[in-house]
Write a protein that holds these residues in place. Sequence first.
Motif, mmCIF file in Angstrom:
data_model
loop_
_atom_site.group_PDB
_atom_site.id
_atom_site.type_symbol
_atom_site.label_atom_id
_atom_site.label_comp_id
_atom_site.label_asym_id
_atom_site.label_seq_id
_atom_site.Cartn_x
_atom_site.Cartn_y
_atom_site.Cartn_z
ATOM 1 N N SER A 202 0.849 -1.194 0.000
ATOM 2 C CA SER A 202 0.000 0.000 0.000
ATOM 3 C C SER A 202 0.882 1.241 0.000
ATOM 4 O O SER A 202 2.042 1.199 0.418
ATOM 5 C CB SER A 202 -0.910 0.005 1.234
ATOM 6 N N ASN A 204 0.227 5.594 0.723
ATOM 7 C CA ASN A 204 -0.690 6.700 1.008
ATOM 8 C C ASN A 204 -0.363 7.899 0.119
ATOM 9 O O ASN A 204 0.777 8.378 0.096
ATOM 10 C CB ASN A 204 -0.582 7.118 2.465
ATOM 11 N N ASP A 216 -5.001 6.918 -2.971
ATOM 12 C CA ASP A 216 -4.050 5.981 -2.373
ATOM 13 C C ASP A 216 -3.815 4.866 -3.391
ATOM 14 O O ASP A 216 -4.612 4.676 -4.314
ATOM 15 C CB ASP A 216 -4.601 5.395 -1.076
ATOM 16 N N LEU A 218 -2.425 0.744 -4.402
ATOM 17 C CA LEU A 218 -1.902 -0.605 -4.199
ATOM 18 C C LEU A 218 -0.915 -0.844 -5.322
ATOM 19 O O LEU A 218 -1.261 -0.693 -6.499
ATOM 20 C CB LEU A 218 -3.030 -1.639 -4.246
ATOM 21 N N LEU A 259 -6.869 3.316 -5.200
ATOM 22 C CA LEU A 259 -7.887 3.259 -4.158
ATOM 23 C C LEU A 259 -8.490 4.645 -3.980
ATOM 24 O O LEU A 259 -8.103 5.605 -4.651
ATOM 25 C CB LEU A 259 -7.265 2.756 -2.861
ATOM 26 N N ALA A 265 -4.875 3.615 3.179
ATOM 27 C CA ALA A 265 -4.657 2.177 3.071
ATOM 28 C C ALA A 265 -3.375 1.805 3.811
ATOM 29 O O ALA A 265 -2.305 2.335 3.534
ATOM 30 C CB ALA A 265 -4.553 1.769 1.601
ATOM 31 N N VAL A 268 -1.870 -4.820 4.236
ATOM 32 C CA VAL A 268 -2.336 -5.667 3.134
ATOM 33 C C VAL A 268 -1.933 -7.102 3.465
ATOM 34 O O VAL A 268 -0.865 -7.337 4.028
ATOM 35 C CB VAL A 268 -1.758 -5.234 1.771
ATOM 36 N N ILE A 286 -7.188 -5.566 2.266
ATOM 37 C CA ILE A 286 -6.579 -4.256 2.487
ATOM 38 C C ILE A 286 -7.311 -3.557 3.623
ATOM 39 O O ILE A 286 -8.546 -3.461 3.609
ATOM 40 C CB ILE A 286 -6.637 -3.383 1.215
ATOM 41 N N GLU A 288 -8.288 -0.243 5.228
ATOM 42 C CA GLU A 288 -8.407 1.203 5.002
ATOM 43 C C GLU A 288 -8.615 1.871 6.361
ATOM 44 O O GLU A 288 -9.704 1.822 6.931
ATOM 45 C CB GLU A 288 -9.569 1.499 4.052
ATOM 46 N N GLY A 299 -13.204 5.446 4.008
ATOM 47 C CA GLY A 299 -12.352 4.373 4.507
ATOM 48 C C GLY A 299 -12.988 3.695 5.705
ATOM 49 O O GLY A 299 -14.170 3.382 5.694
#
Length: 360
Positions: A202, A204, A216, A218, A259, A265, A268, A286, A288, A299
Motif C-alpha cells: 500500500s 498513502n 491511495d 496498491l 484506491l 490504506a 495488506v 486491504i 483502510e 475508509g
Amino acid sequence: MRRMALGLMLLLCGGGVAALELGEIRLPDGFRIEVAVADVTDARSLALGERGTLFIATRRGGRVYAVTDRDGDGRFDPPRVLLDGLRMPNGIAIHEGALYVAENHRIVRYDGIEQRLQSPPEPVLLARLPTETHHGWRYLAFGPDGRLYVAIGAPCNICDEPGFATIVRMRADGSEREVMAAGVRNSVGFDWQPETGELWFSDNGRDWLGDDRPPDELNRAPQPGLHFGYPFCHGGEIPDPLYGRARRCEEFAPPALNLGAHVAALGVRFYTGKQFPEAYRGQLFIAEHGSWNRSEPVGYRLGLARIEEGRVVSYSPFAEGWLGAEGVSGRPVDLLVAPDGSLLVSDDHAGVVYRISYNP
C-alpha cells in the motif's frame, strides 16, 4: 452482504470482561467478527511467533505487547507489556525465533523471545534509520527471499529528499542494504503473493489536493529497482503541482490499483488459510484506516482485491461499519492470517484485535 448488529458486547478475555461498542459491522454471509484481544492501546502491527505468541506493536504508545493462549482454548489471555519506552515501534517481525522491531531510528532484534517473555533479552542493533518523525513509523516484514524489508516514508507531505520514500531490504543481520522500491511516499503494509513471491504494498497519497485526489495506491513490485512516481506523479496519471514538471508519469511503474483518495490504506495481506471459502484463497485484503482531512470521511473498512495473473480484476468492501452516522468506532490497521485460518485485524482507535472467522 449480511448486516451483523453487535451493539454493546461483553467478551470474556482471560477471566476479565471488556465492553466494546462495535456498531454494525457488515460482512459477507457466513462470516463473524469478534474481539480476540482487548485493552491494547494503539494496537498496530501484528506478528505471530512459532509457539503461538501474538505480538502487537504500537506507534504512539512506545510499547510492544505479547499475548498468549496458555490453556489452548483458542482465546487469547490478557495482553502483557513486553517492551516499553520505545520510539514509535510500529514495525515488528518474527524470524528464526527472534523478534525484530523497527523503531523510528533503528531496527533491533530480541533473540529467543518466546522463551523469554517474562524477561526479554537486551536488543541487538541491526540497522540505523533516519530520525525524522514525519511518516517515521516503519513497517517491517521478512520476504520469501529471507531478507528483511522496511518502509522509509517521506519526511513531509510532498518533497524530494534523498534516502526517503523507499522500501529497502537487507539480510537478517542488517547487512547488504539496498533499495527494493523507490517513489513510495508512505507504505505501512506489504505482503508477497504466495504463487509468485512478488511484493505488493500500500502507499498513502499526498494531502491538500482536494477531497478526491490523489488516490491511495496498491502497488506491485515484481522486481527490485522500480520507481512508483512520488513526488512527481500520483496514481499513475496526476502530475504533482510542484514536482510534476521534472518527470513524466509515463516514466514510472503504474499502480496495480488506485484506491479512494485519503482512505489511508495500511495493512495488506494475502489470504493463505483454508477456513474461508475457496473464492477468498490467494486474494488480497486491504485495511483502510480512514481519512483524517477529508470533508466527508471515507475508509474505515476492509477491502478485498481479487487478483488474476498479476492484475487486480475487482475491488470491493469486505467488512465495513466502523464509520457510522454517530461517528467512528474503529480504524483497521494490520492483518494477519491465524493458524486456524481466521483473519486477525488490529484497530488502534478501539485498542483491540478482532478475529474474523467463517462458519456457514
